[in-house]
Design a protein around this motif. Structure first.
Motif, PDB file in Angstrom:
ATOM      1  N   ALA A 191      38.431  34.981  41.037  1.00 22.13           N
ATOM      2  CA  ALA A 191      39.372  34.194  41.842  1.00 22.13           C
ATOM      3  C   ALA A 191      39.318  32.704  41.537  1.00 22.13           C
ATOM      4  O   ALA A 191      40.247  31.969  41.892  1.00 22.13           O
ATOM      5  N   VAL A 192      38.257  32.236  40.916  1.00 26.47           N
ATOM      6  CA  VAL A 192      38.151  30.808  40.570  1.00 26.47           C
ATOM      7  C   VAL A 192      38.368  30.575  39.075  1.00 26.47           C
ATOM      8  O   VAL A 192      38.122  29.483  38.562  1.00 26.47           O
ATOM      9  N   SER A 193      38.854  31.578  38.384  1.00 27.07           N
ATOM     10  CA  SER A 193      39.132  31.455  36.956  1.00 27.07           C
ATOM     11  C   SER A 193      40.306  30.511  36.716  1.00 27.07           C
ATOM     12  O   SER A 193      41.145  30.286  37.594  1.00 27.07           O
ATOM     13  N   ASP A 194      40.400  29.980  35.501  1.00 27.19           N
ATOM     14  CA  ASP A 194      41.562  29.191  35.098  1.00 27.19           C
ATOM     15  C   ASP A 194      42.712  30.092  34.630  1.00 27.19           C
ATOM     16  O   ASP A 194      43.825  29.608  34.413  1.00 27.19           O
ATOM     17  N   ASN A 195      42.416  31.373  34.448  1.00 30.85           N
ATOM     18  CA  ASN A 195      43.392  32.333  33.939  1.00 30.85           C
ATOM     19  C   ASN A 195      44.167  32.939  35.111  1.00 30.85           C
ATOM     20  O   ASN A 195      43.585  33.566  35.994  1.00 30.85           O
ATOM     21  N   ARG A 196      45.478  32.753  35.129  1.00 32.03           N
ATOM     22  CA  ARG A 196      46.297  33.235  36.248  1.00 32.03           C
ATOM     23  C   ARG A 196      46.145  34.737  36.450  1.00 32.03           C
ATOM     24  O   ARG A 196      46.197  35.221  37.579  1.00 32.03           O
ATOM     25  N   TRP A 197      45.951  35.485  35.354  1.00 37.24           N
ATOM     26  CA  TRP A 197      45.849  36.940  35.470  1.00 37.24           C
ATOM     27  C   TRP A 197      44.505  37.368  36.033  1.00 37.24           C
ATOM     28  O   TRP A 197      44.414  38.369  36.743  1.00 37.24           O
ATOM     29  N   MET A 198      43.456  36.609  35.740  1.00 40.10           N
ATOM     30  CA  MET A 198      42.157  36.888  36.362  1.00 40.10           C
ATOM     31  C   MET A 198      42.248  36.648  37.862  1.00 40.10           C
ATOM     32  O   MET A 198      41.709  37.417  38.666  1.00 40.10           O
ATOM     33  N   LYS A 199      42.935  35.580  38.250  1.00 37.40           N
ATOM     34  CA  LYS A 199      43.090  35.285  39.686  1.00 37.40           C
ATOM     35  C   LYS A 199      43.911  36.373  40.383  1.00 37.40           C
ATOM     36  O   LYS A 199      43.548  36.829  41.470  1.00 37.40           O
ATOM     37  N   ARG A 200      45.011  36.779  39.770  1.00 37.07           N
ATOM     38  CA  ARG A 200      45.797  37.867  40.369  1.00 37.07           C
ATOM     39  C   ARG A 200      44.970  39.158  40.412  1.00 37.07           C
ATOM     40  O   ARG A 200      45.018  39.889  41.400  1.00 37.07           O
ATOM     41  N   ALA A 201      44.211  39.409  39.353  1.00 34.39           N
ATOM     42  CA  ALA A 201      43.375  40.612  39.289  1.00 34.39           C
ATOM     43  C   ALA A 201      42.350  40.651  40.414  1.00 34.39           C
ATOM     44  O   ALA A 201      42.044  41.727  40.946  1.00 34.39           O
ATOM     45  N   ALA A 202      41.816  39.495  40.787  1.00 35.40           N
ATOM     46  CA  ALA A 202      40.837  39.439  41.879  1.00 35.40           C
ATOM     47  C   ALA A 202      41.406  40.030  43.152  1.00 35.40           C
ATOM     48  O   ALA A 202      40.703  40.689  43.926  1.00 35.40           O
ATOM     49  N   ALA A 203      42.700  39.823  43.362  1.00 37.17           N
ATOM     50  CA  ALA A 203      43.364  40.321  44.571  1.00 37.17           C
ATOM     51  C   ALA A 203      43.871  41.748  44.403  1.00 37.17           C
ATOM     52  O   ALA A 203      43.580  42.625  45.218  1.00 37.17           O
ATOM     53  N   VAL A 204      44.613  42.009  43.332  1.00 38.13           N
ATOM     54  CA  VAL A 204      45.286  43.307  43.233  1.00 38.13           C
ATOM     55  C   VAL A 204      44.323  44.450  42.920  1.00 38.13           C
ATOM     56  O   VAL A 204      44.666  45.623  43.115  1.00 38.13           O
ATOM     57  N   SER A 205      43.113  44.136  42.469  1.00 38.52           N
ATOM     58  CA  SER A 205      42.100  45.184  42.280  1.00 38.52           C
ATOM     59  C   SER A 205      41.683  45.799  43.613  1.00 38.52           C
ATOM     60  O   SER A 205      41.104  46.888  43.640  1.00 38.52           O
ATOM     61  N   LEU A 206      41.983  45.112  44.709  1.00 39.06           N
ATOM     62  CA  LEU A 206      41.576  45.595  46.031  1.00 39.06           C
ATOM     63  C   LEU A 206      42.724  46.237  46.818  1.00 39.06           C
ATOM     64  O   LEU A 206      42.542  46.597  47.984  1.00 39.06           O
ATOM     65  N   ILE A 207      43.878  46.417  46.199  1.00 43.84           N
ATOM     66  CA  ILE A 207      45.026  46.967  46.925  1.00 43.84           C
ATOM     67  C   ILE A 207      44.720  48.354  47.492  1.00 43.84           C
ATOM     68  O   ILE A 207      44.885  48.601  48.694  1.00 43.84           O
ATOM     69  N   ILE A 208      44.304  49.269  46.661  1.00 44.41           N
ATOM     70  CA  ILE A 208      44.067  50.644  47.119  1.00 44.41           C
ATOM     71  C   ILE A 208      42.840  50.729  48.030  1.00 44.41           C
ATOM     72  O   ILE A 208      42.912  51.352  49.102  1.00 44.41           O
ATOM     73  N   PRO A 209      41.712  50.073  47.689  1.00 45.28           N
ATOM     74  CA  PRO A 209      40.608  50.046  48.655  1.00 45.28           C
ATOM     75  C   PRO A 209      41.011  49.435  49.998  1.00 45.28           C
ATOM     76  O   PRO A 209      40.581  49.900  51.054  1.00 45.28           O
ATOM     77  N   ALA A 210      41.857  48.402  49.962  1.00 46.92           N
ATOM     78  CA  ALA A 210      42.287  47.749  51.206  1.00 46.92           C
ATOM     79  C   ALA A 210      43.057  48.710  52.104  1.00 46.92           C
ATOM     80  O   ALA A 210      42.895  48.699  53.326  1.00 46.92           O
ATOM     81  N   ARG A 211      43.897  49.532  51.516  1.00 48.44           N
ATOM     82  CA  ARG A 211      44.667  50.504  52.299  1.00 48.44           C
ATOM     83  C   ARG A 211      43.737  51.497  53.017  1.00 48.44           C
ATOM     84  O   ARG A 211      44.121  52.081  54.034  1.00 48.44           O
TER      85      ARG A 211
END
Length: 235
Positions: A139-159
């Motif tokens: 989430a603190v990466s300079d790479n926009r996709w790493m930052k998005r990945a930090a969030a969207v990797s938790l979509i299914i666990p979050a549900r």
């Protein structure tokens, strides 16, 4: 192995759909490389060629996945995503380093990011819950996709109601990010969490509503009752 990759690429070329080829780019702000093959056809190709890999080790299949990622073509990345997810029963803790490298090095659009992270990475995090803290560093990466990945990797666990504290922590880190794709990513994560933790997510959104970008806010409250949405959206 090279012949297999060549045959996959020929199958993708043979599966090109003219309308898909013409319209693919309109769904993306960033430039994408796409053959123009419909997703169900890509999935069929992935399944067909995976049947030839039964005698291959996880390491060998991961090497093939990397070759597909390296091409830069979205459809090839989708096949890599399908294959890595099919190996979920064989995941080991160190595999997260491989997944992190693929995201950091090869992901170049939201579709590849979400397909990979929703399934392969999300499944990994559920199997190895202690690894969720690694997402905080993404989430603190300079790479926009790493930052998005930090969030969207938790979509299914979050549900499923998992990792709520970590979800709020990652949302805090990404809260003021200027990138709309990052905003949509963590907003989507909060929306998924609201399915199991409606009150907690609503309380979180209300506490941040004066500074949370409206893009993220709209995503976050999409699944909550209309009367609560009205409160959240009020200025």
């Amino acid at each position: 192995m090279e012949d297999l990759i060549s045959n996959i690429r020929q199958a993708l070329k043979d599966g090109v759909d003219e309308n898909t080829q013409k319209n693919s780019q309109r769904f993306f702000k960033e430039k994408i490389n796409s053959y123009g093959v419909k997703v169900p056809v890509v999935q069929k190709i992935a399944k067909e060629f995976f049947s030839y890999l039964k005698a291959k080790s996880k390491a060998e299949i991961f090497t093939l996945c990397e070759a597909l990622w390296q091409s830069g073509y979205m459809e090839e990345s989708f096949i890599a995503c399908e294959w890595s997810y099919k190996l979920k029963k064989e995941f080991e803790p160190d595999d997260l380093l491989t997944f992190e490298r693929w995201i950091n090095s090869y992901v170049s659009n939201w579709a590849s990011c979400d397909t990979f992270c929703n399934h392969t990475v999300g499944s990994f995090i559920e199997q190895y819950p202690e690894s969720v803290n690694k997402l905080k560093s993404w989430a603190v990466s300079d790479n926009r996709w790493m930052k998005r990945a930090a969030a969207v990797s938790l979509i299914i666990p979050a549900r499923k109601g998992l990792f709520l504290n970590e979800i709020f922590s990652i949302a805090d880190t990404l809260l003021h990010d200027k990138d709309d794709l990052v905003q949509k990513g963590y907003g989507w994560m909060l929306k998924a969490a609201s399915q199991a933790h409606e009150k907690e997510v609503f309380k979180y959104v209300i506490s941040k509503k004066t500074t949370m970008p409206r893009t993220a806010l709209r995503y976050a409250i999409e699944k909550i009752p209309k009367e609560l949405k009205t409160i959240a959206m009020a200025k």
